[in-house]
Design a protein around this motif. Structure first.
Motif, PDB file in Angstrom:
ATOM      1  N   PHE A 258       0.825  -1.212   0.000  1.00 15.12           N
ATOM      2  CA  PHE A 258       0.000   0.000   0.000  1.00 15.12           C
ATOM      3  C   PHE A 258       0.858   1.261   0.000  1.00 15.12           C
TER       4      PHE A 258
ATOM      5  N   GLY B  45       2.341   2.552  -3.269  1.00 22.09           N
ATOM      6  CA  GLY B  45       1.400   3.408  -3.984  1.00 22.09           C
ATOM      7  C   GLY B  45       1.274   4.774  -3.352  1.00 22.09           C
TER       8      GLY B  45
ATOM      9  N   LEU C 116      -9.944  -0.041   1.096  1.00 22.56           N
ATOM     10  CA  LEU C 116      -8.855  -0.151   0.117  1.00 22.56           C
ATOM     11  C   LEU C 116      -9.396  -0.318  -1.296  1.00 22.56           C
TER      12      LEU C 116
ATOM     13  N   GLN D 259     -10.805   2.942  -2.455  1.00 20.10           N
ATOM     14  CA  GLN D 259      -9.711   3.850  -2.803  1.00 20.10           C
ATOM     15  C   GLN D 259      -9.091   3.475  -4.138  1.00 20.10           C
ATOM     16  N   ALA D 260      -8.920   2.166  -4.388  1.00 23.23           N
ATOM     17  CA  ALA D 260      -8.352   1.730  -5.666  1.00 23.23           C
ATOM     18  C   ALA D 260      -9.261   2.135  -6.825  1.00 23.23           C
TER      19      ALA D 260
ATOM     20  N   THR E 164      -9.000   5.873  -7.333  1.00 20.98           N
ATOM     21  CA  THR E 164      -7.712   6.215  -7.950  1.00 20.98           C
ATOM     22  C   THR E 164      -7.721   5.891  -9.437  1.00 20.98           C
TER      23      THR E 164
ATOM     24  N   LYS F   1      -9.044   6.605   2.075  1.00 17.00           N
ATOM     25  CA  LYS F   1      -7.744   6.404   2.714  1.00 17.00           C
ATOM     26  C   LYS F   1      -7.807   6.736   4.202  1.00 17.00           C
TER      27      LYS F   1
ATOM     28  N   VAL G 180      -3.039   2.149  -8.421  1.00 17.55           N
ATOM     29  CA  VAL G 180      -4.242   1.312  -8.350  1.00 17.55           C
ATOM     30  C   VAL G 180      -3.864  -0.126  -8.007  1.00 17.55           C
TER      31      VAL G 180
ATOM     32  N   THR H 265      -2.772  -0.438  -4.313  1.00 17.47           N
ATOM     33  CA  THR H 265      -3.864  -0.338  -3.345  1.00 17.47           C
ATOM     34  C   THR H 265      -4.735  -1.593  -3.361  1.00 17.47           C
ATOM     35  N   ALA H 266      -5.089  -2.060  -4.554  1.00 15.48           N
ATOM     36  CA  ALA H 266      -5.892  -3.285  -4.642  1.00 15.48           C
ATOM     37  C   ALA H 266      -5.094  -4.500  -4.161  1.00 15.48           C
TER      38      ALA H 266
END
Length: 349
Positions: free
Chosen positions: A13, A16, A74, A77-78, A81, A104, A165, A168-169
């Motif tokens: 994480f 990123g 998460l 957020q991905a 993004t 986030k 991306v 985060t994923a």
């Protein structure tokens, strides 16, 4: 095993995060071609939304399986993004960056019950370990972002966002192997007790004002380097790396002697002077040749980071020693919703 999985998730994480912190604002000004003023306004809206949602997310993580709540933040957020790649105007930018920032902040709050659950008898040591992992991840991310900034093409910036991306994923994928976190029982007694503690509120307000400095290395310096200096663009990544390495090398030493409210207040004053000095040095980089400007910007990073360490250590020494350390995630959300730095200590506000 859960500690290793959380550490791996955190590392992926923060790679990123390091890319976004180093060059996220430049993606919108250089690739999307939004005016800096609009970018600043959009980030302000995103910060206000994050402040409102982080506490709610922390409360939800206390009452539900924190692993599921954290993974959901998460993934949101991905997705947000990924929406950066579709931004073609101000309002699309506001929506995408607001959702990403709020997710986030909510994720930071939702992760706290997991650290408390899997941290063993000394969860603070586990937090310290995660902070070390964070610094390594941010450093890698800063290097990758430095390539995108130095290349300067739309494709390079798009690849950077795609990397954010994936990171985060990918961080959420590790959580599938972490055991379930049992919800906490509802706390008894009055709520919002902190709002009755005036010295605590004053300290929180001061800490909030000082937190503005976190946007200097991640927003002000990148925009300044690209728009007002002849310094090579890779210096943006170099300033981020310099600050991170200083934190890693002097994190323990910086906290020595700050063990009382008076010592904390003195450290806070020194931090303010350091921020003043670093901001006064930045305009001097506008005229000189590139190598001189780059050298001055590294000095700015050193001075600014010295001040940052003071602001992170001072508030913890000013808190009442009677406050319980095993706080629910909704309380940890207080610090999560503040302007974030990859190098902050993670202590509550």
């Amino acid at each position: 095993m859960p500690q290793r999985l959380l550490a791996l998730s955190n590392f992926v994480f923060t790679v990123g995060s390091g890319m976004y912190l180093t060059a996220g604002v430049l993606y919108f000004t250089e690739a999307v071609r939004l005016p800096p003023g609009q970018v600043g306004l959009g980030l302000a809206v995103a910060g206000a939304l994050a402040l409102a949602l982080a506490v709610a997310a922390g409360h939800l993580a206390d009452r539900r399986d924190a692993r599921v709540v954290y993974a959901a933040t998460l993934l949101v957020q991905a997705a947000a993004t990924a929406g950066f790649l579709l931004v073609d105007g101000f309002w699309a930018f506001v929506v995408a960056v607001s959702v990403a920032t709020a997710a986030k902040a909510a994720g930071t709050a939702a992760r706290s019950p997991m650290i408390r659950r899997f941290g063993g008898e000394r969860p603070q040591q586990f937090r310290a370990y995660l902070r070390a992992v964070t610094n390594v991840g941010v450093s890698f991310g800063a290097l990758l972002a430095g390539w995108a900034v130095q290349t300067g093409t739309h494709r390079a910036y798009d690849l950077m966002v795609a990397g954010m991306v994936v990171a985060t994923a990918g961080s959420a994928a590790f959580l599938a192997f972490v055991p379930r976190v049992a919800p906490l029982p509802a706390a008894e007694g009055p709520r919002w007790v902190a709002l009755r503690d005036r010295p605590y509120l004053v300290l929180t307000a001061l800490d909030g004002v000082m937190a503005i400095q976190y946007k200097v290395p991640t927003v002000a310096v990148p925009l300044w380097v690209v728009g007002a200096t002849r310094a090579p663009h890779w210096v943006i990544s170099a300033t981020m790396l310099t600050g991170t390495l200083i934190v890693v090398g002097f994190q323990v030493r910086a906290s020595r002697g700050i063990d009382s409210p008076a010592a904390g207040a003195a450290a806070y004053r020194r931090a303010g002077l350091a921020f003043l000095a670093s901001c006064a040095l930045i305009p001097l980089t506008a005229g000189p040749p590139g190598w001189v400007a780059a050298s001055l910007l590294i000095v700015v990073a050193v001075v600014h980071t010295a001040g940052e360490r003071g602001t992170r250590r001072a508030p913890s020494s000013c808190r009442s020693r009677s406050r319980p350390s095993r706080r629910p995630a909704s309380t940890w959300a207080c610090s999560a919703s503040a302007p974030a730095s990859p190098r902050r200590s993670g202590r509550g506000c």
